[in-house]
Every structure is written in C-alpha cells, then in structure tokens.
Design a protein around this motif. Structure first.
Motif, PDB file in Angstrom:
ATOM      1  N   TYR A 114      16.976  33.794  29.825  1.00  0.00           N
ATOM      2  CA  TYR A 114      16.981  34.213  28.574  1.00  0.00           C
ATOM      3  C   TYR A 114      17.142  32.996  27.688  1.00  0.00           C
ATOM      4  O   TYR A 114      17.549  31.964  28.097  1.00  0.00           O
ATOM      5  N   GLY A 115      16.606  32.916  26.344  1.00  0.00           N
ATOM      6  CA  GLY A 115      16.625  31.919  25.232  1.00  0.00           C
ATOM      7  C   GLY A 115      17.130  32.400  24.034  1.00  0.00           C
ATOM      8  O   GLY A 115      16.989  33.541  23.604  1.00  0.00           O
ATOM      9  N   LEU A 116      17.607  31.257  23.069  1.00  0.00           N
ATOM     10  CA  LEU A 116      17.912  31.530  21.756  1.00  0.00           C
ATOM     11  C   LEU A 116      16.896  30.918  20.724  1.00  0.00           C
ATOM     12  O   LEU A 116      16.173  30.158  21.205  1.00  0.00           O
ATOM     13  N   PHE A 117      16.673  31.778  19.830  1.00  0.00           N
ATOM     14  CA  PHE A 117      15.838  31.512  18.881  1.00  0.00           C
ATOM     15  C   PHE A 117      16.605  31.420  17.596  1.00  0.00           C
ATOM     16  O   PHE A 117      17.424  32.356  17.222  1.00  0.00           O
ATOM     17  N   TYR A 118      16.147  30.411  16.667  1.00  0.00           N
ATOM     18  CA  TYR A 118      16.935  30.108  15.293  1.00  0.00           C
ATOM     19  C   TYR A 118      15.978  30.257  14.013  1.00  0.00           C
ATOM     20  O   TYR A 118      14.843  29.620  14.340  1.00  0.00           O
ATOM     21  N   THR A 119      16.102  30.694  13.260  1.00  0.00           N
ATOM     22  CA  THR A 119      15.597  30.740  12.043  1.00  0.00           C
ATOM     23  C   THR A 119      16.438  30.217  10.802  1.00  0.00           C
ATOM     24  O   THR A 119      17.426  31.072  10.699  1.00  0.00           O
ATOM     25  N   VAL A 120      16.321  29.384   9.901  1.00  0.00           N
ATOM     26  CA  VAL A 120      17.062  28.875   8.848  1.00  0.00           C
ATOM     27  C   VAL A 120      16.212  28.861   7.594  1.00  0.00           C
ATOM     28  O   VAL A 120      15.283  28.109   7.568  1.00  0.00           O
ATOM     29  N   ASP A 121      16.572  29.742   6.493  1.00  0.00           N
ATOM     30  CA  ASP A 121      16.079  29.596   5.286  1.00  0.00           C
ATOM     31  C   ASP A 121      16.269  28.561   4.374  1.00  0.00           C
ATOM     32  O   ASP A 121      17.630  28.428   3.903  1.00  0.00           O
ATOM     33  N   ILE A 122      15.419  27.563   4.319  1.00  0.00           N
ATOM     34  CA  ILE A 122      15.793  26.495   3.511  1.00  0.00           C
ATOM     35  C   ILE A 122      15.207  26.529   2.218  1.00  0.00           C
ATOM     36  O   ILE A 122      15.109  25.501   1.466  1.00  0.00           O
ATOM     37  N   GLN A 123      14.615  27.472   1.995  1.00  0.00           N
ATOM     38  CA  GLN A 123      13.852  27.987   0.531  1.00  0.00           C
ATOM     39  C   GLN A 123      12.898  27.044  -0.032  1.00  0.00           C
ATOM     40  O   GLN A 123      12.173  26.501   0.739  1.00  0.00           O
ATOM     41  N   LYS A 124      13.081  26.326  -1.375  1.00  0.00           N
ATOM     42  CA  LYS A 124      12.225  25.449  -1.846  1.00  0.00           C
ATOM     43  C   LYS A 124      12.360  24.144  -1.149  1.00  0.00           C
ATOM     44  O   LYS A 124      11.452  23.331  -1.218  1.00  0.00           O
ATOM     45  N   LEU A 125      13.456  23.999  -0.439  1.00  0.00           N
ATOM     46  CA  LEU A 125      13.550  22.552   0.085  1.00  0.00           C
ATOM     47  C   LEU A 125      12.248  22.280   1.225  1.00  0.00           C
ATOM     48  O   LEU A 125      11.967  21.320   1.519  1.00  0.00           O
ATOM     49  N   SER A 126      11.829  23.453   1.618  1.00  0.00           N
ATOM     50  CA  SER A 126      10.646  23.417   2.686  1.00  0.00           C
ATOM     51  C   SER A 126       9.539  22.788   2.082  1.00  0.00           C
ATOM     52  O   SER A 126       8.653  22.357   2.610  1.00  0.00           O
ATOM     53  N   LYS A 127       9.515  22.778   0.615  1.00  0.00           N
ATOM     54  CA  LYS A 127       8.278  22.195  -0.048  1.00  0.00           C
ATOM     55  C   LYS A 127       8.494  20.413  -0.155  1.00  0.00           C
ATOM     56  O   LYS A 127       7.310  19.894  -0.349  1.00  0.00           O
ATOM     57  N   LEU A 128       9.564  19.858   0.460  1.00  0.00           N
ATOM     58  CA  LEU A 128       9.694  18.677   0.155  1.00  0.00           C
ATOM     59  C   LEU A 128       9.141  18.108   1.753  1.00  0.00           C
ATOM     60  O   LEU A 128       9.980  18.109   2.767  1.00  0.00           O
ATOM     61  N   ARG A 129       8.187  17.195   1.714  1.00  0.00           N
ATOM     62  CA  ARG A 129       7.367  16.928   2.739  1.00  0.00           C
ATOM     63  C   ARG A 129       8.304  15.784   3.354  1.00  0.00           C
ATOM     64  O   ARG A 129       8.268  15.812   4.693  1.00  0.00           O
ATOM     65  N   PHE A 130       9.143  15.147   2.627  1.00  0.00           N
ATOM     66  CA  PHE A 130      10.001  14.102   3.233  1.00  0.00           C
ATOM     67  C   PHE A 130      11.202  14.694   4.171  1.00  0.00           C
ATOM     68  O   PHE A 130      11.567  14.003   5.218  1.00  0.00           O
ATOM     69  N   LEU A 131      11.620  16.033   3.990  1.00  0.00           N
ATOM     70  CA  LEU A 131      12.432  16.606   4.460  1.00  0.00           C
ATOM     71  C   LEU A 131      12.183  16.960   6.119  1.00  0.00           C
ATOM     72  O   LEU A 131      12.639  16.786   7.022  1.00  0.00           O
ATOM     73  N   GLN A 132      10.920  17.455   6.266  1.00  0.00           N
ATOM     74  CA  GLN A 132      10.139  17.672   7.355  1.00  0.00           C
ATOM     75  C   GLN A 132       9.876  16.331   8.126  1.00  0.00           C
ATOM     76  O   GLN A 132       9.938  16.497   9.409  1.00  0.00           O
ATOM     77  N   ASN A 133       9.492  15.395   7.262  1.00  0.00           N
ATOM     78  CA  ASN A 133       9.284  14.207   8.104  1.00  0.00           C
ATOM     79  C   ASN A 133      10.560  13.530   8.586  1.00  0.00           C
ATOM     80  O   ASN A 133      10.455  12.638   9.405  1.00  0.00           O
ATOM     81  N   SER A 134      11.787  13.620   7.939  1.00  0.00           N
ATOM     82  CA  SER A 134      13.084  13.192   8.304  1.00  0.00           C
ATOM     83  C   SER A 134      13.578  13.952   9.474  1.00  0.00           C
ATOM     84  O   SER A 134      14.415  13.302   9.952  1.00  0.00           O
ATOM     85  N   ILE A 135      12.986  15.028   9.891  1.00  0.00           N
ATOM     86  CA  ILE A 135      14.028  15.909  10.880  1.00  0.00           C
ATOM     87  C   ILE A 135      13.828  15.087  12.285  1.00  0.00           C
ATOM     88  O   ILE A 135      14.973  14.990  12.818  1.00  0.00           O
ATOM     89  N   ALA A 136      12.927  14.329  12.583  1.00  0.00           N
ATOM     90  CA  ALA A 136      12.872  13.693  13.882  1.00  0.00           C
ATOM     91  C   ALA A 136      13.766  12.513  13.636  1.00  0.00           C
ATOM     92  O   ALA A 136      14.097  11.907  14.802  1.00  0.00           O
ATOM     93  N   LYS A 137      13.775  11.874  12.445  1.00  0.00           N
ATOM     94  CA  LYS A 137      14.481  10.639  12.277  1.00  0.00           C
ATOM     95  C   LYS A 137      16.294  11.019  12.716  1.00  0.00           C
ATOM     96  O   LYS A 137      17.003   9.965  13.172  1.00  0.00           O
TER      97      LYS A 137
END
Length: 663
Positions: A114-137
């Motif tokens: 079995y495995g776990l799945f997560y979902t987080v509502d980040i609302q309007k922050l999802s529109k900030l491209r820099f946030l998506q690009n910074s996840i890896a960093k």
C-alpha cells in the motif's frame, strides 16, 4: 545609460508585480476540489484544514510522546519530527503560505503493498511559477531531481540517494499532489476531470454529516478494506469482513484527543440499501440496551454486540428482506423447512419467540483450553423459563426423531447440552456465526450461551461463579460510560487479551513486528466502536484508550493472580502429595468433544498424563493417570462420571502399590 537600465528594470519589476496582483485579485478562479484528485481505490482518507495547529497539539500529547520511543513508529516519528523542525525553520514561508487543506489517502496498489497519496490546496500560489520551480531546490544536495511529462502534466521526481526512494510531485490547477508511489500520481491525473469519490453521492452525504470541530476528519471506504487488511494477513476472508465489504459504503469520523490520553471520533456510516445482509434489518430495528457484560468473562478479548428494540421487530424486518430476495435466501429457506419438518418444530415459535433485545459474539482468552478460537454466542431472553422450556423441547425432539447423539453433562451446577444438529446455529444467526456448526449450550441467569467447545462454556461458568466478569471490571465500566447504554452495534476490544489472536491472523513479517512491539500495541488497552441507527445512517462513535504499558502489564498479572485465588476458594483442595485421604480426589478434566469415546491429556513434553474412557461426555470406563516418567500413578474405573470398584495408587519410582480404596 545606467539611469535607463534602472528605469527599465523598475518597469519590468512593476509589470511583474502588476501581473501578480492581477492574478491574485482579478483573475478568474480555476480551482479544483482536492477530493477530486484522490484515486478511486482509497481505503482511508484523512482531511485536515489546519495541519500545523493539529500537528502541534498531537506532538505534545502523551500518546505521541509514547510512540516516539517505539521502533515500530521510528520512521514516521523521524519524518514528522523533521517536518516539525522544517515548520520552525521556515516560519516566514509557512506564515506566507498559511494553513492549507491537506488530504492524505491510503491505497493498495498491488497485492500486499500500500502507498500514501497527498494533496495540498495551495490556492493562488499555484499560479506563481517560481514556486513550482523552487520545489526541487528545497530538496537539497542529497536528492537527484528529474522531470517528465504525463498527459500534459509535469511530474517532478525527487530521488533520495541515501534512502533510495523517489518522491513524485505535480501541480494540478490549485493542488500540489505528491506520493512515493508513482502509479498514484498518474491515477490522480487520469481521473481529475472525471472524479469518482468526489462525485459519489454516498461519500458526499457522509462528508456533509461528519462534524468538523476536531483535529481532522477520516473516511473509510469499505469495499477496499479487505485488500488493505490482506497486506498484513493471509486470513482476512471471514464472513463478517465479506459482509462489511459488500454492504457498508463509507464511514466518516471527526477525530480529537481528550486529556491527551484518549482518542475520540464521532461521525456517521452509510451502507448499500439494496444489500441482502442482516445489516438492513438491524438498521431498521432501533437500538437495545447492552447487558451481556454481566456474563462475559473479564478475559474477554472481543465483545461484539447486536441490539434492537426487540427481536420480533428485527425478525419482521429480516423476513421482509427475504421476501424481496427469494432467490438469494433460497438455500436458507430450504434448510429451515427441512429441519422444521424433520423435527416437527417451528423455529419462529420455538426459538425466535424467546430471544431478547441483544445478541453478542464473545471471543474469550480461555485459560482452560488455551485455544485461540474460543468463541461464544450469547442470547438475551425475554423469559428464561420459556427459553428453557423451548430448548428442552427441541432437545427432546432431536432425541426422539433422529439418530443424532444427545449429550448433557453437569458442570458445577450448570447443565451443558450438546446440540448435535449441523447448521442449526447458521439458521439462527446466518453466516455471521457460521463457525457454530454443532454448538454446545448452557444457561446462566437470563442468558443462553452457545459455543463450539464445552471448555469455553466451562470458562464462562467459572468466571461467573467467582465474579470475574467485564461487568465487575472497573476499567471496562469507566470505558463503557463514554458510550450510550443503548446501541445497534457495539464492538469492544480488550487489546492485552486479543494480542495472541493478532499473531495468528497476521503474516510472518507483520507477526515479527507485533512481537517486537508488544508493549506499544497493548498500551492502547481498550478500543470501542458504537453504531446507533439514525434514519438512513448509523451514527458512529469510536474511543481508543491509552495506558502506560507498565500499568497494562501489571494489571494483566494482577488479574491472573486474582482469578487463580478466586477459583481456589470454590475448588476442592487437591494435595499434590499422595496421602490416603487425598490421593483419589482427581483433578477435573476438560474434553473438547463430548461425543468422543476417550480423553487423553499430555504433559508439556508429550508424555501421557491422563487417559480415560468417555460416554455421553462423562467419564465412563478405565481411568489411568501417569507420572512424568511414564509410570502409572493411579488406576481405576468410572461409571457415568462416578468412581466405582477398586482404585489403586502406585509409587513413582518402582510402581509399588501405595494405597487401595473401594468405591
């Protein structure tokens, strides 16, 4: 030139800020409900709208502090402690992002995994491209970062070089989804435009009814529960679980903590209204008072109660279900008619007419037989005299009209009868109690008690005689006070006593973990779940009590000592030293099958200790008791349970005759 460059930069920054302001204030919303992203085969779903505050309260509870010391929870503890430290170190970032709705779900993605799945509502922050690009960093040097496209969605893969595992991340509209199991990420992306659980009216109605004032909400989807339990065991195909899987739909729980030591959860359960199970009849039959704790031994591991306004109402509802589903109940109806015609009885008049408002299954930790399958079914009665009369009538009919064997023995003043009629109890209670093929039964006060084993009944009789019952246990009474006194379904688990049964049910890997972490498992010493009929639902209430494992172990030792002392007071004293006065006062024997022709008891080393012939469940014929070295200790004869003729006792070493007595 420099001035123009600065102005240009300022213009660009201003334009960027204006664009972000537009996104955050005027852009149209394009959000998706997080439940739409949960893959359809979720067994459990946890929903919290304030994860940081919730974690802060949980991490300071006595329960969590206890679990932190446990190897079994070390990985979870380490991960959550790291998360806690991250919250503290990234306080400004967390305050900027704010509390977010987080859903965590559990899925079986292949057999026994079995495995776990997560979902987080980040609302309007999802529109900030820099946030998506910074996840890896944010991952750091210990991770290898790769990306791939799956159905127009970018999946970021964070490979942990030390642990050799990969965390998969992706953004779907306003949601950040994550899992260590890539198939769950892909299933989420596959279905988000055609959600299943999120549009299931059965889930929607339970989510609506479940309160929201606790730490978090938890939902159970029963049709996948068996697959999840199979991850830990190869023996999860009981009739009860099959019934639950086919009939129950969802449960919702609002979970909180009381005084840092008690987990409490309340909510609702719905079920398939088209199912042909007893559950439909039970749901329509109100609730009843629980009283079977009066005869349930203190060493009861499981007390599963079904109660109703009265059994007549339940039976009428059950009859209506049978009429609606004649084909499904065809075999059942044919068996009932066959038995009624063969014995010239009427089950409704001769059995169902005297049953009261509660039926319970007891799983007992039996001191006599040490059998891990000691089960008893207890029926309350409206009128015990009528019950006794009707049962004696059925026994007489069996003896009169069939060649089947009829057995009865008396144990400490209580008659134990053998109902040698295969399938009788299945007709009484259906597949739920199917293991009761040829039950023995006895009567105690206003209760009729059935079991496959006479030793289980003897254990119940013993504990009744010495007052060693659940109803006399203050810990149980205090725990039971947290529930309504009337219920439709009530399950009570006494963890220290059911521990051994857990070992028999689990696979080798899980069994080793359970053994290693016994103290931490039994510290959750009492679990209770109550369901009360409420319109089209069951209202459910769950309580899990925590105790220091040292106190749990001490209580278990004290109970064992108390039981032995109380039994000693009512038992005949048997001197282990051979004397003329005591040598022929023989110990009680406990045959598992009263229809057997002989009984043999052995020492721990396999050497025969006692062998005696039986007839109709009584000692009848030759009796021999041996020393551990194999020499004869005592010999003689029984007739219908009584010693007769000349009895002899011998010396341990040279087998010289020591004593002789005529009965």
């Amino acid at each position: 030139m420099k001035k123009k460059l600065i102005i240009g930069v300022l213009v660009l920054v201003g334009a960027f800020l204006a664009y972000q302001a537009y996104i955050f204030t005027t852009a149209s919303e394009d959000n998706i409900n997080p439940i739409y992203l949960i893959p359809d085969d979720a067994v459990f779903i946890i929903d919290t709208e304030r994860p940081i505050d919730t974690w802060d309260e949980i991490s300071n509870s006595n329960i969590w502090k206890h679990l932190q010391k446990n190897d079994y929870f070390s990985e979870v503890t380490e991960s959550l402690n790291t998360l806690d430290q991250t919250f503290k170190e990234r306080k400004e970032l967390i305050e900027f992002i704010g509390e977010r709705d987080i859903l965590i779900s559990v899925h079986v993605y292949k057999p026994k995994s079995y495995g776990l799945f997560y979902t987080v509502d980040i609302q309007k922050l999802s529109k900030l491209r820099f946030l998506q690009n910074s996840i890896a960093k944010l991952a750091g040097e210990g991770f290898e970062v790769t990306k791939r496209i799956y159905k127009d969605h970018e999946i970021t893969e964070l490979y942990n070089k030390k642990e050799r595992e990969t965390l998969y991340l992706s953004f779907v509209k306003n949601q950040l989804i994550a899992s260590y199991t890539h198939v769950l990420i892909e299933k989420s992306i596959d279905q988000y435009q055609n959600p299943i659980i999120g549009r299931d009216v059965n889930y929607i109605e339970i989510n609506k009814e479940t309160p929201e004032d606790g730490f978090f909400k938890m939902f159970v989807q029963y049709k996948y529960l068996n697959k999840y339990l199979a991850c830990f065991s190869n023996k999860m195909n009981s009739e009860l679980l099959k019934t639950v899987e086919k009939s129950w739909l969802y449960s919702g729980f609002n979970i909180g903590l009381k005084e840092s030591t008690t987990i409490q959860a309340e909510g609702f359960t719905n079920f398939d209204m088209t199912s042909e199970s007893y559950l439909r009849a039970l749901q329509k039959s109100g609730k009843g008072k629980r009283t079977i704790a009066k005869v349930a031994p203190k060493n009861t591991a499981l007390y599963l109660s079904f109660a109703f306004d009265d059994f007549d109402t339940f039976y009428e509802n059950f009859e209506s279900i049978k009429e609606e589903n004649e084909e499904t109940f065809k075999a059942y109806n044919e068996q009932v008619k066959e038995v009624e015609n063969m014995l010239d009885i009427n089950l409704k008049d001769d059995v169902f007419s005297w049953i009261g408002s509660e039926i319970a299954l007891l799983h007992i930790n039996n001191v006599i037989s040490k059998n891990k399958q000691d089960l008893a079914v207890v029926l309350t009665t409206k009128n015990i005299d009528k019950a006794r009369e009707k049962l004696n009538f059925i026994l007489a009919k069996i003896k009169e009209k069939t060649p089947l064997k009829f057995k009865q023995i008396n144990y400490k003043g209580y008659d134990i009868n053998f109902l040698d009629l295969k399938g009788f109890f299945k007709m009484l209670a259906g597949n739920l109690f199917a293991k009761m093929e040829k039950p023995y039964f006895t009567i105690i006060d206003d209760y009729v008690i059935f079991s496959n084993s006479p030793n289980t009944l003897k254990e119940i009789i013993n504990t009744q005689l010495i007052g060693f019952t659940l109803a006399s246990n203050q810990n149980y009474l205090d725990f039971n006070d947290q529930f309504d006194e009337k219920s439709s379904v009530f399950a009570y688990i006494n963890t220290p006593y059911i521990y051994d049964e857990l070992l028999t049910l689990t696979d080798s890997k899980t069994r080793n973990s359970i053994r290693k972490n016994k103290d931490y498992i039994v510290s959750f010493s009492q679990l209770g779940l109550q369901l009360i009929s409420q319109g089209d639902f069951f209202e459910n209430y769950l309580v899990v009590g925590y105790e220091d494992p040292v106190n749990v172990q001490k209580q278990r030792i004290d109970d064992k000592k108390l039981r032995a002392e109380l039994l000693h007071k009512i038992a005949k004293d048997v001197d282990t030293v051979l004397t003329e006065e005591t040598v022929f006062n023989l110990p009680e024997i406990y045959p598992n099958d009263l229809s057997a022709s002989e009984f043999i008891k052995k020492y721990e080393n396999g050497q025969v200790h006692i062998e005696v012939e039986l007839k109709n469940g009584l000692k009848h014929g030759d009796f021999t008791e041996y020393y551990r070295n194999g020499n004869v200790k005592i010999s003689g004869k029984f007739k219908k349970g009584a010693q007769v003729g000349t009895w002899k006792a011998y010396d341990k070493e040279n087998e010289d005759l020591l004593f002789k007595k005529r009965f």
